[in-house]
Design a protein around this motif. Structure first.
Motif, PDB file in Angstrom:
ATOM      1  N   UNK A   1       8.763   7.752 -12.898  1.00 13.20           N
ATOM      2  CA  UNK A   1       7.674   7.310 -13.772  1.00 13.20           C
ATOM      3  C   UNK A   1       7.855   7.894 -15.167  1.00 13.20           C
ATOM      4  N   UNK A   2       7.379   7.171 -16.149  1.00  9.26           N
ATOM      5  CA  UNK A   2       7.462   7.623 -17.536  1.00  9.26           C
ATOM      6  C   UNK A   2       6.349   8.602 -17.900  1.00  9.26           C
ATOM      7  N   UNK A   3       5.258   8.587 -17.148  1.00  6.87           N
ATOM      8  CA  UNK A   3       4.136   9.460 -17.487  1.00  6.87           C
ATOM      9  C   UNK A   3       3.963  10.541 -16.423  1.00  6.87           C
ATOM     10  N   UNK A   4       3.046  11.430 -16.671  1.00 10.01           N
ATOM     11  CA  UNK A   4       2.843  12.558 -15.771  1.00 10.01           C
ATOM     12  C   UNK A   4       1.579  12.436 -14.936  1.00 10.01           C
ATOM     13  N   UNK A   5       1.212  11.235 -14.581  1.00 15.75           N
ATOM     14  CA  UNK A   5       0.061  11.005 -13.716  1.00 15.75           C
ATOM     15  C   UNK A   5       0.507  10.201 -12.511  1.00 15.75           C
ATOM     16  N   UNK A   6      -0.067  10.512 -11.364  1.00 17.68           N
ATOM     17  CA  UNK A   6       0.216   9.719 -10.163  1.00 17.68           C
ATOM     18  C   UNK A   6      -0.250   8.290 -10.409  1.00 17.68           C
ATOM     19  N   UNK A   7       0.546   7.335  -9.994  1.00 21.23           N
ATOM     20  CA  UNK A   7       0.231   5.916 -10.178  1.00 21.23           C
ATOM     21  C   UNK A   7       0.329   5.220  -8.834  1.00 21.23           C
ATOM     22  N   UNK A   8      -0.742   5.310  -8.073  1.00 21.79           N
ATOM     23  CA  UNK A   8      -0.748   4.799  -6.711  1.00 21.79           C
ATOM     24  C   UNK A   8      -0.460   3.293  -6.664  1.00 21.79           C
ATOM     25  N   UNK A   9      -0.970   2.524  -7.607  1.00 22.20           N
ATOM     26  CA  UNK A   9      -0.730   1.081  -7.574  1.00 22.20           C
ATOM     27  C   UNK A   9       0.747   0.763  -7.800  1.00 22.20           C
ATOM     28  N   UNK A  10       1.413   1.528  -8.645  1.00 24.06           N
ATOM     29  CA  UNK A  10       2.860   1.353  -8.846  1.00 24.06           C
ATOM     30  C   UNK A  10       3.583   1.619  -7.534  1.00 24.06           C
ATOM     31  N   UNK A  11       3.180   2.671  -6.830  1.00 20.66           N
ATOM     32  CA  UNK A  11       3.799   2.994  -5.537  1.00 20.66           C
ATOM     33  C   UNK A  11       3.568   1.868  -4.532  1.00 20.66           C
ATOM     34  N   UNK A  12       2.369   1.335  -4.481  1.00 23.95           N
ATOM     35  CA  UNK A  12       2.067   0.238  -3.557  1.00 23.95           C
ATOM     36  C   UNK A  12       2.920  -0.977  -3.880  1.00 23.95           C
ATOM     37  N   UNK A  13       3.065  -1.288  -5.162  1.00 25.06           N
ATOM     38  CA  UNK A  13       3.905  -2.424  -5.569  1.00 25.06           C
ATOM     39  C   UNK A  13       5.353  -2.213  -5.135  1.00 25.06           C
ATOM     40  N   UNK A  14       5.867  -1.001  -5.291  1.00 24.35           N
ATOM     41  CA  UNK A  14       7.237  -0.692  -4.869  1.00 24.35           C
ATOM     42  C   UNK A  14       7.375  -0.834  -3.355  1.00 24.35           C
ATOM     43  N   UNK A  15       6.409  -0.325  -2.615  1.00 29.47           N
ATOM     44  CA  UNK A  15       6.453  -0.419  -1.151  1.00 29.47           C
ATOM     45  C   UNK A  15       6.438  -1.868  -0.688  1.00 29.47           C
ATOM     46  N   UNK A  16       5.693  -2.706  -1.362  1.00 33.23           N
ATOM     47  CA  UNK A  16       5.679  -4.131  -1.028  1.00 33.23           C
ATOM     48  C   UNK A  16       7.037  -4.763  -1.297  1.00 33.23           C
TER      49      UNK A  16
END
Length: 99
Positions: A38-53
């Motif tokens: 990730x480019x930022x320093x915050x957890x991005x759960x929706x990005x993770x969900x998109x990757x898992x899909x």
């Protein structure tokens, strides 16, 4: 600068991945650790969900992301995860799934 975050959870493998990979058997539910650059320093759960899909997982339960402390990858019991850290930096994400 990219930071690699880890997202743990469970999901059912649907067989509809966006690419070929060393995937589990279709229809089975597995625990996983997803490595995401990730480019930022915050957890991005929706990005993770998109990757898992993209990996073909559905029925997801995903925990809060945490940045990996790179130095732990030098410990003998963590060496197996080095390739996933490097894969996330090169490809955007990498996954470890457990039977």
């Amino acid at each position: 600068m990219k930071t690699v975050y880890l997202y743990g959870g469970t999901g059912k493998y649907s067989g509809t991945a966006a690419f070929e990979w060393n995937c589990p058997e279709v229809g089975n539910t597995h625990r996983f650790i997803l490595f995401v650059a990730q480019e930022n320093n915050d957890a991005q759960q929706q990005v993770a969900i998109n990757e898992l899909e993209q990996f073909g997982f559905t029925e997801l339960q995903v925990g809060e992301g945490k940045p990996i402390a790179v130095e732990v990858l030098n410990e003998p019991q963590m060496k197996a995860f080095q390739k996933h850290y490097e894969g996330a930096l090169a490809e955007g994400s990498s996954i470890v799934w457990y039977p």
